[in-house]
Write a protein that holds these residues in place. Structure first.
Motif, PDB file in Angstrom:
ATOM      1  N   LEU A 109     -29.584  27.041-120.229  1.00 18.46           N
ATOM      2  CA  LEU A 109     -28.234  27.558-119.928  1.00 18.46           C
ATOM      3  C   LEU A 109     -27.921  28.550-120.786  1.00 18.46           C
ATOM      4  O   LEU A 109     -28.229  28.720-122.127  1.00 18.46           O
ATOM      5  CB  LEU A 109     -27.275  26.206-120.085  1.00 18.46           C
ATOM      6  N   VAL A 129     -33.493  23.343-114.965  1.00 15.07           N
ATOM      7  CA  VAL A 129     -32.072  23.640-114.716  1.00 15.07           C
ATOM      8  C   VAL A 129     -31.770  24.935-115.272  1.00 15.07           C
ATOM      9  O   VAL A 129     -31.406  24.932-116.551  1.00 15.07           O
ATOM     10  CB  VAL A 129     -31.068  22.476-114.943  1.00 15.07           C
ATOM     11  N   GLY A 131     -28.985  28.170-115.679  1.00 13.01           N
ATOM     12  CA  GLY A 131     -27.654  28.381-115.243  1.00 13.01           C
ATOM     13  C   GLY A 131     -26.820  29.235-116.326  1.00 13.01           C
ATOM     14  O   GLY A 131     -27.018  29.233-117.647  1.00 13.01           O
ATOM     15  N   PRO A 133     -22.949  28.918-117.312  1.00 15.17           N
ATOM     16  CA  PRO A 133     -21.741  28.127-117.122  1.00 15.17           C
ATOM     17  C   PRO A 133     -20.602  28.564-117.958  1.00 15.17           C
ATOM     18  O   PRO A 133     -19.582  27.829-118.003  1.00 15.17           O
ATOM     19  CB  PRO A 133     -22.004  26.798-117.560  1.00 15.17           C
ATOM     20  N   LYS A 136     -16.740  28.390-117.013  1.00 11.75           N
ATOM     21  CA  LYS A 136     -15.964  26.930-116.900  1.00 11.75           C
ATOM     22  C   LYS A 136     -15.258  26.700-118.287  1.00 11.75           C
ATOM     23  O   LYS A 136     -14.678  25.873-118.313  1.00 11.75           O
ATOM     24  CB  LYS A 136     -17.149  25.670-116.583  1.00 11.75           C
ATOM     25  N   GLU A 160     -23.138  33.997-107.428  1.00 12.22           N
ATOM     26  CA  GLU A 160     -22.800  32.501-107.368  1.00 12.22           C
ATOM     27  C   GLU A 160     -22.955  32.048-108.658  1.00 12.22           C
ATOM     28  O   GLU A 160     -22.035  31.024-109.089  1.00 12.22           O
ATOM     29  CB  GLU A 160     -23.788  32.116-106.255  1.00 12.22           C
ATOM     30  N   MET A 161     -24.055  32.108-109.324  1.00 15.93           N
ATOM     31  CA  MET A 161     -24.378  31.613-110.530  1.00 15.93           C
ATOM     32  C   MET A 161     -23.256  31.676-111.512  1.00 15.93           C
ATOM     33  O   MET A 161     -22.977  30.949-112.379  1.00 15.93           O
ATOM     34  CB  MET A 161     -25.839  31.764-110.986  1.00 15.93           C
ATOM     35  N   THR A 164     -19.222  30.835-110.212  1.00 16.41           N
ATOM     36  CA  THR A 164     -19.228  29.311-110.248  1.00 16.41           C
ATOM     37  C   THR A 164     -19.561  28.573-111.229  1.00 16.41           C
ATOM     38  O   THR A 164     -19.122  27.337-111.751  1.00 16.41           O
ATOM     39  CB  THR A 164     -19.747  28.635-109.071  1.00 16.41           C
ATOM     40  N   GLY A 165     -20.344  29.200-112.188  1.00 14.17           N
ATOM     41  CA  GLY A 165     -21.025  28.479-113.294  1.00 14.17           C
ATOM     42  C   GLY A 165     -21.876  27.243-113.051  1.00 14.17           C
ATOM     43  O   GLY A 165     -22.537  26.676-113.940  1.00 14.17           O
ATOM     44  N   GLU A 166     -22.287  27.118-111.702  1.00  9.65           N
ATOM     45  CA  GLU A 166     -23.043  26.180-111.342  1.00  9.65           C
ATOM     46  C   GLU A 166     -24.546  26.596-111.444  1.00  9.65           C
ATOM     47  O   GLU A 166     -25.119  27.646-111.186  1.00  9.65           O
ATOM     48  CB  GLU A 166     -23.007  25.651-109.904  1.00  9.65           C
ATOM     49  N   PRO A 167     -25.621  25.611-112.068  1.00  8.24           N
ATOM     50  CA  PRO A 167     -26.737  26.055-112.199  1.00  8.24           C
ATOM     51  C   PRO A 167     -27.669  25.379-111.026  1.00  8.24           C
ATOM     52  O   PRO A 167     -27.336  25.310-110.011  1.00  8.24           O
ATOM     53  CB  PRO A 167     -27.309  24.969-113.289  1.00  8.24           C
ATOM     54  N   ILE A 168     -28.946  26.258-111.089  1.00 11.40           N
ATOM     55  CA  ILE A 168     -29.962  25.913-110.112  1.00 11.40           C
ATOM     56  C   ILE A 168     -31.119  25.417-110.405  1.00 11.40           C
ATOM     57  O   ILE A 168     -31.522  25.333-111.749  1.00 11.40           O
ATOM     58  CB  ILE A 168     -30.494  27.320-109.154  1.00 11.40           C
TER      59      ILE A 168
END
Length: 245
Positions: A109, A129, A131, A133, A136, A160-161, A164-168
């Motif tokens: 991250l 994982v 991302g 973040p 946030k 998107e990453m 939104t700060g969301e991981p993949i």
């Protein structure tokens, strides 16, 4: 006894840099940044080193990013920015003309993912994982993420990453081209070592020239990039193909 937060070892032609703050999921500190600067200089300048591998110690991840415990407790913002200019760690990584491999497991991250984006290859364990973040936390990626991620994946996924700060997960990262291979955690070291051996077998002069040409493709116009390619190819031809091992 305090553990060394960044380990460096040399195994023949391969250098291994291990992030080693397992209690904090290898979160980056100012001390680690300074140590990484020194190790990167060694990788760049040591003629015996052909490839470098970056990895994280412990079971929980490659790196959780920057250590937020240092936010507000380190040098002033002015001093921090000056230090970053003087010791641009990520920028230095991008100028090294030797192949760099990141082996990712668990959390990768923030600054951890950004470090891997400076590498030529990313091999992920199936539990990885990935991302950025920072949004946030009211911040943005500032170690190259906003520039390097859109160069590694399509713009829509990068947006998107980052926004939104969301991981993949690793499988989506593989499908998107963010990582080059996915394996089991148990096989991660072996897969990185196999790739390193394959790269070590290539003529070093050709590898270095190819990396410089690839860098030019991101920094210049097509016309200028083609001129760089011709010049590098001509230099290799002049010294004799296959030389420079």
């Amino acid at each position: 006894m305090t553990e060394n937060p960044l380990l460096y070892e040399k195994d023949g032609a391969v250098a291994r840099v291990t992030l080693n703050r397992t209690g904090a999921i290898n979160a980056f500190t100012i001390e680690m940044r300074d140590l990484l600067w020194e190790h990167l200089g060694a990788i760049r300048d040591d003629p015996d080193i052909r490839v470098a591998i970056f990895r994280g110690a412990g079971d929980r991840g490659f790196s959780a990013g920057a250590d937020i415990a240092e936010f507000g407790s380190g040098p002033s913002l002015y001093d921090s920015r000056r230090a970053r200019r003087e010791r641009d760690v990520w920028g230095l990584m991008l100028t090294i003309d030797k192949p760099l491999i990141a082996q990712l497991h668990g959390f990768a991250l923030g600054a951890g993912l950004e470090l891997s984006l400076c590498c030529d290859f990313r091999i992920a364990a199936d539990d990885a994982v990935l991302g950025l973040p920072e949004v946030k936390l009211g911040y943005i990626p500032s170690a190259g993420g906003t520039q390097l991620l859109p160069r590694a994946v399509r713009s829509s996924l990068a947006r998107e990453m980052i926004l939104t700060g969301e991981p993949i997960g690793s499988r989506r990262a593989l499908a998107a081209g963010l990582v080059h291979a996915v394996t089991t955690t148990a096989r991660l070291d072996d897969e990185a070592s196999l790739l390193a051996a394959k790269l070590c077998a290539q003529p070093r002069s050709a590898i270095g020239a190819a990396k410089r040409a690839l860098a030019a493709s991101l920094e210049t116009s097509l016309e200028s990039g083609l001129a760089v390619e011709r010049a590098l190819a001509g230099a290799l031809q002049a010294q004799g193909a296959g030389d420079g091992r």
